[in-house]
Design an enzyme around this catalytic site. Structure first.
Site, mmCIF file in Angstrom:
data_model
loop_
_atom_site.group_PDB
_atom_site.id
_atom_site.type_symbol
_atom_site.label_atom_id
_atom_site.label_comp_id
_atom_site.label_asym_id
_atom_site.label_seq_id
_atom_site.Cartn_x
_atom_site.Cartn_y
_atom_site.Cartn_z
ATOM 1 N N ASP A 71 25.632 -31.338 4.712
ATOM 2 C CA ASP A 71 26.675 -32.232 5.214
ATOM 3 C C ASP A 71 27.501 -32.818 4.073
ATOM 4 O O ASP A 71 26.959 -33.191 3.024
ATOM 5 C CB ASP A 71 26.009 -33.362 6.011
ATOM 6 C CG ASP A 71 26.993 -34.350 6.573
ATOM 7 O OD1 ASP A 71 27.743 -33.988 7.485
ATOM 8 O OD2 ASP A 71 27.016 -35.500 6.073
ATOM 9 N N GLU A 131 29.270 -27.783 4.699
ATOM 10 C CA GLU A 131 30.412 -28.387 5.379
ATOM 11 C C GLU A 131 31.506 -28.529 4.321
ATOM 12 O O GLU A 131 31.605 -29.534 3.637
ATOM 13 C CB GLU A 131 30.056 -29.750 5.966
ATOM 14 C CG GLU A 131 31.195 -30.341 6.774
ATOM 15 C CD GLU A 131 30.936 -31.774 7.222
ATOM 16 O OE1 GLU A 131 31.508 -32.186 8.242
ATOM 17 O OE2 GLU A 131 30.167 -32.487 6.538
#
Length: 605
Positions: free
Chosen positions: A257, A319
């Protein structure tokens, strides 16, 4: 046998053979009237006819994102959980999924619904126990489904034990685990001034003053999500051990993330100010000094070294909402020693049916300098659903459905590793809250009404036409069920060969069984056409190639291809899958017209 009897027998055999051929031809014509008539009810698992001999498993995998709060509730509390996921593994196997990425299930105050982590090596009780997790991994493995965890390295919760220690005093051993700075100064009435103009991604200053030690801490996201200091070797060591903990539990990799936000400028230069204001009323800024700093790649190499300690080709997915394909390509590493699958937000964020834009990005990705494997998606827990984003302004439900099928075809017939978002395969729609008081996502509360938050794309999975769509027995699911659940659900669509679910199953089965779609190269063709996106997936020697044509316009389009120039002497010989009945002809010898928003996938030789 006499000569007369032999002749009679031979004549009879010939007649039987010709009759069989005629019946087969009639059957073929009847079975290709529409794509729906060729589809079987979506109940049986598609068979993998090809083996992953061309590279590691993740190169050919279909990855499915699960938002655990919204997938399946097993204990009636209105919140999805781990045992709920386990109970639905058969469905995922039948769909043709090879791996599931599960968003955070760690202990958390749930300010950002799991992305504010208070303990990296445990399971939040609302989702179950570590034993439940281990059972889920084992059951998934039995079905040849790998589990990918969500790794959140940029920040923790302010309730994390590390941060509690860090904020307790300026001389605490963990003080430097986070980013603390003195105020830039004080106002006339004695209020502290933030160290610089850096802004949180979720609105307002990225600095939070903490009176305990009279300093600010930095948070790229919510105030309750302080950023870790990745320049500290102790932080690096602790986070690498988090990776090892979950690898030891049997996971097959991680989605990382907010990876580009790991480092900030240590000299605290102000970010450049851009024109206008954002949804939160702040000046727009360029996140020049808090995003995509070169040091990120050092940490990605370190993460890769850790997962490479384990067998089975574990995967890292980043990401990576980079500003362009060139920056995205850097995520692979100079020696392909960083991330194997950077999530391609350049393609995902086109957000309009623009053939030139898609073609440009696809061309760049196909020719990326690292020769890295592309990784495409069109929906996730932070984006409005595919159904809505690409059909904006289209009112006809049939055309909306065609657009959704077209985007599914692009995702599942391109060379990229595809990633689906739960419910996408059903045609689930974005269902945003109608009132501010109904909003659960904090950014919707902060930014209302310009920013309504992400609740709309996180509504519960629609399993059946039963109460609460079969998601929960609770009278109050954590988010409301979308109103269309009586018809848009797994149970109803599984028995309907004309459903969106059947379309996805056929695409996935075709991807798994067709040599050209499984491992062939990808070449964009008819590149001057601004209405139809066309590409060729090259078959291996002796095998047919596959042509994909997607009509991005609301008008019929005549398709003209120079097959000879492509080395295809027979041209398009048969239709593999289409939602345009006019193209279900075999052989295809005439110029073809593709209906509005229609998809055509054909065998070419």
């Amino acid at each position: 046998m006499t000569a007369t009897n032999l002749a009679k027998s031979t004549s009879h055999a010939v007649r039987m053979f010709l009759t069989a051929l005629l019946l087969l031809a009639i059957s073929s014509i009847q079975s290709t009237t529409t794509w729906a008539q060729t589809a079987k009810p979506a109940t049986a698992a598609p068979q993998t006819l090809l083996q992953s001999t061309d590279g590691p498993w993740w190169k050919h995998a279909v990855i499915y994102e699960i938002y655990p709060r919204s997938f399946q509730d097993s204990n009636g509390d209105g919140i999805g959980d781990i045992n709920g996921i386990t109970s639905r593994l058969d469905y995922l196997q039948q769909l043709g999924v090879d791996a599931i990425w599960i968003t955070p299930m760690y202990p958390s105050p749930q300010v950002d619904f799991g992305y504010d982590i208070s303990d990296y090596t445990a399971i939040d009780p609302q989702y179950g126990t570590m034993a439940d997790f281990e059972r889920m991994v084992a059951e998934a493995k039995r079905r040849n489904i790998r589990v990918i965890m969500d790794f959140v390295p940029n920040h923790t919760s302010d309730q994390n034990a590390w941060f509690k220690e860090s904020r307790s005093s300026r001389d605490n051993p963990k003080r430097d685990w986070y980013i603390w700075r003195d105020p830039k100064g004080f106002t006339a009435d004695g209020k502290p001034i933030p160290p610089n103009n850096w802004q949180s991604w979720f609105g307002h200053s990225a600095w939070q003053y903490d009176p305990t030690t009279s300093q600010y801490y930095y948070h790229h996201f919510y105030t309750q999500q302080p950023d870790l200091n990745w320049r500290n070797p102790d932080v690096q060591k602790a986070m690498m051990n988090v990776l090892r903990f979950w690898m030891d539990k049997g996971v097959s990799g991680f989605r990382i993330d907010a990876v580009s936000r790991l480092f900030e400028d240590p000299n605290l230069h102000d970010d450049p100010i851009l024109p206008g204001t954002n949804a939160y009323g702040d000046p727009n800024i360029q996140h020049k000094y808090t995003d995509n700093l070169p040091e990120v790649h050092d940490m990605l190499r370190l993460m890769r070294q850790v997962v490479d300690e384990y067998p089975g080709n574990p995967v890292l997915i980043s990401e990576a909402d980079e500003p362009n394909i060139a920056e995205l390509t850097k995520m692979y590493g100079r020696n392909n020693d960083e991330v194997q699958l950077p999530m391609d937000f350049q393609v995902a964020d086109v957000n309009e049916l623009s053939v030139p834009k898609f073609r440009d990005f696809l061309e760049q990705v196909e020719n990326n300098p690292a020769s890295g494997q592309p990784h495409f998606f069109f929906g996730n827990h932070d984006q409005a659903r595919v159904w809505d984003r690409y059909s904006e302004g289209v009112s006809d439900p049939a055309m909306k459905a065609r657009i959704a099928r077209m985007m599914a075809a692009l995702l599942l017939t391109s060379r990229a590793t595809p990633q689906l978002y739960y419910g996408e395969e059903l045609g689930m729609v974005t269902t945003p809250p109608a009132r501010k008081e109904d909003v659960k996502d904090p950014i919707g509360i902060i930014g209302w009404p310009k920013e309504k938050g992400r609740d709309g794309e996180r509504t519960p999975m629609q399993w059946s036409a039963d109460k609460n769509a079969g998601f929960t027995t609770s009278s109050t699911p954590w988010l409301p069920i979308a109103a269309d659940y009586p018809t848009v659900n797994v149970s109803t669509e599984s028995s309907d060969p004309n459903s969106m679910l059947s379309w996805y199953k056929q695409l996935i089965a075709l991807r798994r069984s067709n040599p050209a779609l499984f491992a062939g190269s990808m070449k964009l063709i008819d590149t001057s056409n601004e209405n139809v996106l066309s590409y060729l997936r090259q078959g291996p020697p002796g095998k047919p190639s596959v042509l994909v044509a997607l009509n991005f316009s609301a008008k019929p389009q005549v398709l003209k291809y120079d097959f000879a120039a492509l080395g295809l002497t027979k041209g398009a010989t048969s239709t593999l899958l289409t939602d345009d009945p006019a193209l279900n002809q075999s052989p295809l010898t005439k110029p073809t017209t593709l209906a509005p928003f229609a998809t055509w996938i054909a065998e070419v030789q």
